[in-house]
Design a protein around this motif. Structure first.
Motif, PDB file in Angstrom:
ATOM      1  N   LEU A   1      -3.539   4.675   7.246  1.00 59.83           N
ATOM      2  CA  LEU A   1      -3.525   5.564   6.095  1.00 59.83           C
ATOM      3  C   LEU A   1      -2.394   6.585   6.513  1.00 59.83           C
TER       4      LEU A   1
ATOM      5  N   THR B   1       0.819  -1.269  -0.149  1.00 62.28           N
ATOM      6  CA  THR B   1       0.007   0.094   0.039  1.00 62.28           C
ATOM      7  C   THR B   1       0.777   1.350   0.024  1.00 62.28           C
TER       8      THR B   1
ATOM      9  N   TYR C   1      -6.534   0.486  -2.535  1.00 62.85           N
ATOM     10  CA  TYR C   1      -5.767   0.853  -1.273  1.00 62.85           C
ATOM     11  C   TYR C   1      -6.681   0.201   0.105  1.00 62.85           C
ATOM     12  N   ALA C   2      -7.879   0.623  -0.027  1.00 64.10           N
ATOM     13  CA  ALA C   2      -8.696   0.130   1.044  1.00 64.10           C
ATOM     14  C   ALA C   2      -8.898  -1.392   1.181  1.00 64.10           C
TER      15      ALA C   2
ATOM     16  N   MET D   1      -5.425  -2.774   2.633  1.00 66.01           N
ATOM     17  CA  MET D   1      -5.155  -2.473   3.973  1.00 66.01           C
ATOM     18  C   MET D   1      -6.299  -3.198   4.845  1.00 66.01           C
ATOM     19  N   SER D   2      -7.185  -3.610   4.358  1.00 70.57           N
ATOM     20  CA  SER D   2      -8.427  -4.330   5.250  1.00 70.57           C
ATOM     21  C   SER D   2      -7.730  -5.496   5.953  1.00 70.57           C
TER      22      SER D   2
ATOM     23  N   SER E   1     -12.833   6.058   1.424  1.00 68.73           N
ATOM     24  CA  SER E   1     -12.939   4.536   1.081  1.00 68.73           C
ATOM     25  C   SER E   1     -12.382   3.826   2.664  1.00 68.73           C
ATOM     26  N   MET E   2     -11.640   4.532   3.242  1.00 67.66           N
ATOM     27  CA  MET E   2     -11.132   3.848   4.526  1.00 67.66           C
ATOM     28  C   MET E   2     -12.182   3.961   5.605  1.00 67.66           C
TER      29      MET E   2
ATOM     30  N   ARG F   1      -8.012   2.438  10.642  1.00 66.76           N
ATOM     31  CA  ARG F   1      -7.832   2.537   9.307  1.00 66.76           C
ATOM     32  C   ARG F   1      -7.262   3.820   9.018  1.00 66.76           C
ATOM     33  N   ILE F   2      -7.528   4.814   9.611  1.00 69.73           N
ATOM     34  CA  ILE F   2      -7.307   6.162   9.284  1.00 69.73           C
ATOM     35  C   ILE F   2      -5.782   6.453   9.697  1.00 69.73           C
TER      36      ILE F   2
ATOM     37  N   ALA G   1      -5.797  -4.041   8.948  1.00 66.49           N
ATOM     38  CA  ALA G   1      -6.686  -3.459   9.982  1.00 66.49           C
ATOM     39  C   ALA G   1      -7.459  -4.637  10.686  1.00 66.49           C
TER      40      ALA G   1
ATOM     41  N   THR H   1     -15.958   0.201   7.101  1.00 67.92           N
ATOM     42  CA  THR H   1     -15.327  -1.039   7.478  1.00 67.92           C
ATOM     43  C   THR H   1     -15.842  -2.359   6.806  1.00 67.92           C
TER      44      THR H   1
END
Length: 409
Positions: free
Chosen positions: A328, A111, A294-295, A298-299, A153-154, A324-325, A302, A157
């Motif tokens: 990022l 990412t 990206y989201a 990264m899921s 998008s982040m 998530r923030i 997270a 959930t």
């Protein structure tokens, strides 16, 4: 993964549809391996020279074989149906935790690479843009802008609404390859660049690391296997997937190297003329990838962090959003400090993909099959793969980190 990787984060086993046919399974396999490495494989070829393509073929064959080893591990126990379960079957809870850390670390760094890729391509399109208020140059200004575009998008959930983009991976790669070829054939660039090297020993370690990144899809192999209607066709599925993947990667590398030679950039889209239709299509296709992926990438990271929290925080939507923030922001900070795309991809390949695609499948198979395996050609081949992998990891990591710090000075 990869990393991995234009592909989605298939480490959770959601990449394939239950009861998938032979064709669908092949599509999922190609989508798992044909990824972000397409953009860096021309640079890898320019770093290692023409003979490095033999190493690329060797790495592809090793990856195919370790995929077969994962299948054998799954056949050994009804419990071993995911990548993490295979690790646990072989080495217990510690094995599962170790593999989880490796996979999530790869996804996290991938990412970061997506952010750098987006910023570099936006800077190519708009070279005069900068955020003067923060005294940032063009690429770093676009890092902030990219993060702002990704932020909405982040906040979701549940990313099931975004999962449809997994089907765009193969199409994106084909569009990019077609655009590169069109620039060479019809854009006045041609395929006759002089000065290509037969072999470049100084760049060989970088080339190997970037070639390895191209095969970062092993965590999804179990989900493809278990989802098939006819699992006895799985070896053919893997063979077709690797054949098409290797062919596409090599075609892209050769075409781009014939076009630009030693002047190939870390991402091939940085070479393409943005004022031509074909070049613009490739660049804009690449621009969509970080925003939409990206989201999803990264899921799993997270989710792993959420699983380690006390129970009262696990189901809190606010906590999940904050995690998530924070992820990022942290990736933006890493990309801001080390905005070197090719070096980051080489590090991912030499450390995490070597572990996830080569070493771990071999070690798990050796452990799971220890009671019925005798010393022979197969064991010798696995030992040689482990030696090659360890050597590539050590040399690649050393040269990549050395290059990273020398670039940041």
């Amino acid at each position: 993964m990869a990393t991995d990787e234009l592909k989605t984060p298939l480490t959770t086993g959601t990449g394939a549809v239950p009861g998938s046919s032979f064709i669908k399974a092949c599509f999922n396999g190609i989508n798992a391996f044909l990824g972000i490495g397409l953009l860096t494989v021309p640079y890898a070829l320019s770093s290692g020279g023409w003979l490095s393509l033999l190493l690329f073929l060797l790495i592809g064959l090793i990856s195919f074989y370790t995929g077969i080893l994962l299948k054998r591990c799954m056949d050994s126990s009804p419990y071993a149906k995911t990548y993490l379960n295979i690790a646990e079957q072989a080495y217990g809870k510690n094995g599962r935790i170790t593999v989880s850390i490796i996979i999530n670390s790869e996804l996290y760094l991938v990412t970061v690479g997506l952010l750098i890729l987006e910023a570099d391509n936006l800077h190519k399109l708009f070279p005069n843009f900068s955020i003067h208020l923060l005294a940032m140059d063009g690429s770093r200004s676009f890092l902030i802008l990219t993060a702002m575009l990704i932020l909405p998008s982040m906040l979701f959930t549940d990313l099931s609404l975004l999962s449809y983009v997994s089907a765009t991976g193969v199409a994106s790669c084909l569009v990019i390859f077609g655009s590169i070829f069109s620039v060479g054939a019809f854009g006045g660039v041609g395929f006759g660049y002089r000065g290509q090297e037969l072999v470049n020993l100084g760049g060989l370690s970088t080339a190997i690391s970037l070639y390895i990144v191209c095969f970062a899809g092993h965590p999804v192999i179990p989900s493809i296997y278990t989802s098939m209607k006819s699992q006895f066709h799985f070896t053919k599925v893997l063979l077709v997937s690797f054949f098409i993947t290797i062919l596409t990667y090599m075609a892209t590398a050769i075409v781009a190297y014939l076009m630009y030679g030693a002047n190939v950039e870390s991402s091939i889209t940085l070479n393409l003329p943005s004022n031509q239709v074909a070049g613009a299509i490739a660049i804009y296709t690449t621009l969509l990838i970080p925003i939409t992926r990206y989201a999803l990438m990264m899921s799993p990271v997270a989710t792993s962090i959420e699983g380690a929290l006390p129970q009262e925080y696990t189901n809190s939507t606010h906590v999940r959003i904050l995690i998530r923030i924070a992820l990022l922001i942290s990736t933006v900070m890493v990309a801001y400090v080390f905005p070197y795309y090719e070096t980051l991809m080489a590090i991912i390949g030499s450390i995490f993909v070597v572990l996830g695609s080569f070493i771990i499948p071999c070690l798990c198979y050796l452990k799971i099959s220890r009671f019925r395996r005798r010393w022979g050609y197969e064991t010798t081949a696995i030992i040689l793969i482990l030696i090659f992998s360890a050597t590539a990891a050590i040399i690649g990591t050393y040269s990549s980190i050395l290059e990273l710090f020398s670039s940041s000075e």
